[in-house]
Design a protein around this motif. Structure first.
Motif, PDB file in Angstrom:
ATOM      1  N   SER A 275      67.754  36.691  24.204  1.00 48.47           N
ATOM      2  CA  SER A 275      66.448  36.862  23.613  1.00 48.47           C
ATOM      3  C   SER A 275      66.955  37.293  22.222  1.00 48.47           C
ATOM      4  N   ARG A 276      65.963  36.939  21.274  1.00 51.16           N
ATOM      5  CA  ARG A 276      66.278  37.264  19.670  1.00 51.16           C
ATOM      6  C   ARG A 276      64.753  37.492  19.231  1.00 51.16           C
ATOM      7  N   HIS A 277      64.882  38.241  17.840  1.00 49.66           N
ATOM      8  CA  HIS A 277      63.853  38.335  17.041  1.00 49.66           C
ATOM      9  C   HIS A 277      63.709  37.158  15.891  1.00 49.66           C
ATOM     10  N   GLY A 278      62.864  37.059  15.342  1.00 49.60           N
ATOM     11  CA  GLY A 278      62.729  35.927  14.451  1.00 49.60           C
ATOM     12  C   GLY A 278      63.870  35.856  13.376  1.00 49.60           C
ATOM     13  N   TYR A 279      63.865  37.209  12.691  1.00 48.03           N
ATOM     14  CA  TYR A 279      64.820  37.368  11.626  1.00 48.03           C
ATOM     15  C   TYR A 279      66.392  37.089  12.194  1.00 48.03           C
ATOM     16  N   GLU A 280      66.618  37.238  13.473  1.00 53.84           N
ATOM     17  CA  GLU A 280      67.702  37.095  14.173  1.00 53.84           C
ATOM     18  C   GLU A 280      68.167  35.500  14.035  1.00 53.84           C
TER      19      GLU A 280
ATOM     20  N   ALA B 174      60.130  42.979  25.360  1.00 56.68           N
ATOM     21  CA  ALA B 174      60.141  44.166  24.736  1.00 56.68           C
ATOM     22  C   ALA B 174      61.240  44.318  23.804  1.00 56.68           C
ATOM     23  N   GLY B 175      60.924  44.138  22.616  1.00 56.37           N
ATOM     24  CA  GLY B 175      62.068  44.360  21.656  1.00 56.37           C
ATOM     25  C   GLY B 175      62.422  45.880  20.887  1.00 56.37           C
ATOM     26  N   ASP B 176      63.379  45.989  20.178  1.00 53.59           N
ATOM     27  CA  ASP B 176      63.531  47.309  19.609  1.00 53.59           C
ATOM     28  C   ASP B 176      62.823  47.367  18.432  1.00 53.59           C
ATOM     29  N   GLY B 177      62.665  48.651  17.912  1.00 50.65           N
ATOM     30  CA  GLY B 177      62.031  48.963  16.683  1.00 50.65           C
ATOM     31  C   GLY B 177      60.721  48.265  16.475  1.00 50.65           C
ATOM     32  N   GLY B 178      59.929  47.738  17.592  1.00 52.11           N
ATOM     33  CA  GLY B 178      58.679  47.222  17.174  1.00 52.11           C
ATOM     34  C   GLY B 178      58.647  45.706  16.799  1.00 52.11           C
ATOM     35  N   ARG B 179      59.714  45.166  16.594  1.00 54.92           N
ATOM     36  CA  ARG B 179      59.700  43.817  16.437  1.00 54.92           C
ATOM     37  C   ARG B 179      59.556  42.738  17.709  1.00 54.92           C
ATOM     38  N   LYS B 180      58.811  41.693  17.543  1.00 52.72           N
ATOM     39  CA  LYS B 180      58.844  40.783  18.536  1.00 52.72           C
ATOM     40  C   LYS B 180      59.979  40.195  18.905  1.00 52.72           C
ATOM     41  N   GLN B 181      60.171  40.391  19.999  1.00 56.91           N
ATOM     42  CA  GLN B 181      61.660  39.571  20.312  1.00 56.91           C
ATOM     43  C   GLN B 181      61.227  38.507  21.513  1.00 56.91           C
ATOM     44  N   PHE B 182      61.708  37.418  21.547  1.00 60.53           N
ATOM     45  CA  PHE B 182      61.534  36.348  22.422  1.00 60.53           C
ATOM     46  C   PHE B 182      62.483  35.912  23.356  1.00 60.53           C
ATOM     47  N   GLU B 183      62.468  35.412  24.467  1.00 63.39           N
ATOM     48  CA  GLU B 183      63.116  34.821  25.501  1.00 63.39           C
ATOM     49  C   GLU B 183      62.568  33.427  25.884  1.00 63.39           C
ATOM     50  N   ILE B 184      63.543  32.739  26.330  1.00 63.91           N
ATOM     51  CA  ILE B 184      63.246  31.182  26.940  1.00 63.91           C
ATOM     52  C   ILE B 184      62.471  31.508  28.284  1.00 63.91           C
ATOM     53  N   THR B 185      61.915  30.615  28.485  1.00 64.82           N
ATOM     54  CA  THR B 185      61.100  30.566  30.076  1.00 64.82           C
ATOM     55  C   THR B 185      61.694  29.458  30.840  1.00 64.82           C
ATOM     56  N   ASP B 186      61.238  29.141  32.071  1.00 63.30           N
ATOM     57  CA  ASP B 186      61.671  28.223  32.904  1.00 63.30           C
ATOM     58  C   ASP B 186      61.378  26.707  32.376  1.00 63.30           C
TER      59      ASP B 186
END
Length: 184
Positions: free
Chosen positions: A55-60, A97-109
């Motif tokens: 999982s990653r943030h947009g900036y990552e 749930a991301g750190d620092g209030g950033r939106k973090q995303f993960e892939i779904t099935d």
């Protein structure tokens, strides 16, 4: 000496250094055109594949794309975040749930199934990214980030206003740094 720096400076695209619409996104490097780095719709598969890794943030995601291509491609937030929103709307990814209030995303099935259905496309895209990374040589992403930092510092400093003496000192610092880089 100054002519040398002018001829080899980074090109600033319509939306920033190397961002959407800039030379790097279109694949123009050293005066040659290679076409767009990604064709329409390809970025979605790259984003899905990167999120399949972790999982990653947009900036990552932006930074990872820049790093993997050796700085040859750095998508703007105006490209990445709408892609994330579209993938989320399609059920391919979800926020976590991301750190620092950033939106973090993960892939779904569903996103994993989409990747599997386009495995050959994804492999070809990552091969192109790897090739670009090898071609650009070591250190280019770091230099690009340093140039961006300098540009932002200058923009912020100039926005505050400065006297003629302060402007002379800023110009002198830039000229001295350019000369030191050329000598190194």
């Amino acid at each position: 000496m100054h002519r040398h720096f002018h001829e080899h400076r980074l090109h600033r695209g319509r939306h920033g250094w190397g961002g959407h619409g800039g030379r790097h996104e279109r694949g123009e490097r050293h005066g040659r055109r290679f076409g767009r780095f990604f064709e329409h719709g390809d970025l979605r598969y790259v984003v899905l594949a990167l999120l399949a890794e972790r999982s990653r943030h947009g900036y990552e995601l932006i930074k990872e794309l820049e790093d993997r291509t050796g700085g040859a491609y750095r998508p703007s937030p105006g490209v990445v975040y709408p892609t994330l929103a579209m993938l989320e709307d399609e059920g391919m990814i979800r926020q976590t749930a991301g750190d620092g209030g950033r939106k973090q995303f993960e892939i779904t099935d569903a996103g994993r199934a989409e990747l599997e259905n386009h495995k050959a496309t994804v492999e070809a895209l990552f091969a192109r990214m790897d090739e670009a990374g090898r071609a650009s040589g070591p250190g280019r992403p770091r230099v690009g980030r340093a140039m961006m930092n300098l540009g932002m510092a200058l923009k912020n400093r100039m926005a505050r206003g400065c006297s003629e003496d302060e402007l002379d000192r800023i110009v002198s610092m830039i000229d001295d740094t350019a000369a030191a880089i050329e000598r190194s």
